[in-house]
Design an enzyme around this catalytic site. Structure first.
Site, PDB file in Angstrom:
ATOM      1  N   GLY A  83      49.203  37.619  30.352  1.00 49.54           N
ATOM      2  CA  GLY A  83      48.156  38.267  31.125  1.00 49.54           C
ATOM      3  C   GLY A  83      47.025  37.313  31.452  1.00 49.54           C
ATOM      4  O   GLY A  83      46.990  36.167  31.000  1.00 49.54           O
ATOM      5  N   GLY A  85      42.917  36.737  31.422  1.00 51.51           N
ATOM      6  CA  GLY A  85      41.658  37.153  30.854  1.00 51.51           C
ATOM      7  C   GLY A  85      40.500  36.765  31.745  1.00 51.51           C
ATOM      8  O   GLY A  85      40.688  36.355  32.892  1.00 51.51           O
ATOM      9  N   LYS A 114      46.235  30.564  24.674  1.00 48.51           N
ATOM     10  CA  LYS A 114      45.228  30.825  25.702  1.00 48.51           C
ATOM     11  C   LYS A 114      44.910  29.520  26.423  1.00 48.51           C
ATOM     12  O   LYS A 114      44.398  28.579  25.817  1.00 48.51           O
ATOM     13  CB  LYS A 114      43.952  31.405  25.093  1.00 48.51           C
ATOM     14  CG  LYS A 114      44.059  32.865  24.681  1.00 48.51           C
ATOM     15  CD  LYS A 114      42.704  33.379  24.262  1.00 48.51           C
ATOM     16  CE  LYS A 114      42.729  34.874  24.003  1.00 48.51           C
ATOM     17  NZ  LYS A 114      41.383  35.390  23.650  1.00 48.51           N
ATOM     18  N   ASP A 208      31.548  40.850  23.797  1.00 48.45           N
ATOM     19  CA  ASP A 208      32.516  41.645  24.547  1.00 48.45           C
ATOM     20  C   ASP A 208      33.204  42.616  23.601  1.00 48.45           C
ATOM     21  O   ASP A 208      34.423  42.776  23.602  1.00 48.45           O
ATOM     22  CB  ASP A 208      33.544  40.740  25.232  1.00 48.45           C
ATOM     23  CG  ASP A 208      34.335  41.466  26.316  1.00 48.45           C
ATOM     24  OD1 ASP A 208      33.850  42.505  26.800  1.00 48.45           O
ATOM     25  OD2 ASP A 208      35.438  41.012  26.660  1.00 48.45           O
TER      26      ASP A 208
END
Length: 356
Positions: A83, A85, A114, A208
């Protein structure tokens, strides 16, 4: 350049040796689990899960060679993509947890890679971020396994969380609903993670914090993700950071940040109150437009409790959870409890036996 890098590595290693001793003193227990920041977005072979589960305390994050990351992600093949981010792309992979080299799928340790897309960040700033991140070790954080800075690549490798995000279990039908006792346990896990961040010598504010950044491991224990967003700014009770540096989602924003742009550890406490109500009601934060008067009586409280929890809780225990949430949601930041106090309160709530 290589000498500078080697010197930096030695310095980080020395710092981490001291931090490891501090971690052992602070953490109540260490369980092993594996992680993906976007684990709900791809299917995972349950038959291979046991081989991806590791029975060791969290090691200190170490450098991983770029060639090994490329091999583990099959050179970032689209099929390995998980995915997108805010500032990175995520890829699934398997590595040998000891040698930190690529391993075959289903063997070694399942991880998420990541790959940072924020190329405006200076390489030196990136090294400082890693220097700080590798010091954060706690069973209630999605922990950093390794990192890569070769050829100006900026990549972080995290443990894999196979049971997806907390929002997946509360707001979708793809996962089994969490029972009352597990929800209280999840709340306690999250509180412990925030407490660890807040109680450091230089407090960390999670910028976040929301259900989408709370993930569940093999045993449905909760861990905080994306806490790195709070590591590169001045922090503490009087800290103030710019709006461009914050990713607070709609429904989770503390009033002092909305009005003045102030973000402190007590702002995290406010958001924790929202998360606590989400756990109790099974309702999104953006739909929780309820005033304190709504919770004035136990009978009115029952109207917001997730219907899937019917018969699993005592009314007294549920009411105590809501009162704790309301304390966290106090409009005055100074009147909100510290996360350490929230941990104590939730530990006491665990003593309430569910109704059979």
């Amino acid at each position: 350049m290589s000498r500078v890098y080697d010197s930096w590595e030695k310095l980080v290693g020395a710092v981490l040796d001291r931090e490891e001793l501090r971690r052992l003193a602070l953490c109540d227990s260490f369980t092993t689990s594996n992680y993906s920041d976007h684990s709900s977005r791809f299917s995972f072979d349950s038959s291979a899960a046991s081989s991806g589960r590791n029975n060791f305390s969290y090691p200190i994050a170490r450098p991983i060679e770029l060639k090994e990351i490329r091999k583990a992600t099959e050179n970032f093949r689209p099929a390995m993509f998980i995915g997108q981010g805010v500032m990175c792309q995520a890829f699934r992979a398997w590595i040998d947890e000891h040698a930190l080299v690529a391993s075959k799928p289903g063997s070694g340790m399942a991880v998420t890679v990541k790959k940072w897309c924020n190329y405006l960040e200076r390489h030196q700033d990136w090294l400082k971020k890693i220097d700080y991140l590798v010091q954060l070790r706690h069973p209630k954080l999605v922990n950093l396994v390794g990192y890569c800075t070769e050829e100006d690549n900026m990549m972080l490798v995290y443990e894999f969380m196979p049971n997806g995000s907390l929002s997946d279990h509360l707001f979708t039908t793809q996962n089994q609903s969490l029972p009352w006792t597990r929800r209280i346990r999840v709340a306690l896990d999250v509180a412990r993670g925030l407490c660890y961040l807040h109680d450091r010598d230089r407090p960390i504010i999670h910028r976040d914090f929301k259900l989408d950044n709370i993930f569940l491991d093999w045993e449905l224990n909760a861990k905080l993700s994306n806490y790195s967003y709070g590591t590169d700014d001045p922090t503490g009770e009087k800290a103030c950071v710019g709006t461009h540096q914050v990713f607070v989602a709609h429904g989770y924003t503390a009033p002092e940040y909305t009005l003045k742009g102030h973000l402190t550890t007590k702002s995290n406490v406010y958001t924790f109150g929202v998360v606590l109500l989400e756990l109790l009601s099974g309702t999104l934060a953006s739909n929780l437009n309820l005033g304190k008067s709504y919770f004035g009586t136990k009978s009115r409280l029952l109207q917001i409790i997730d219907v899937r929890l019917g018969g699993q809780y005592s009314h007294d225990a549920a009411y105590e959870v809501v009162k704790l949430a309301l304390k966290c949601l106090n409009q005055d930041p100074k009147a909100r409890p510290r996360m350490a106090d929230v941990v104590v309160a939730l530990q006491q709530l665990q003593g309430h036996e569910p109704v059979q």
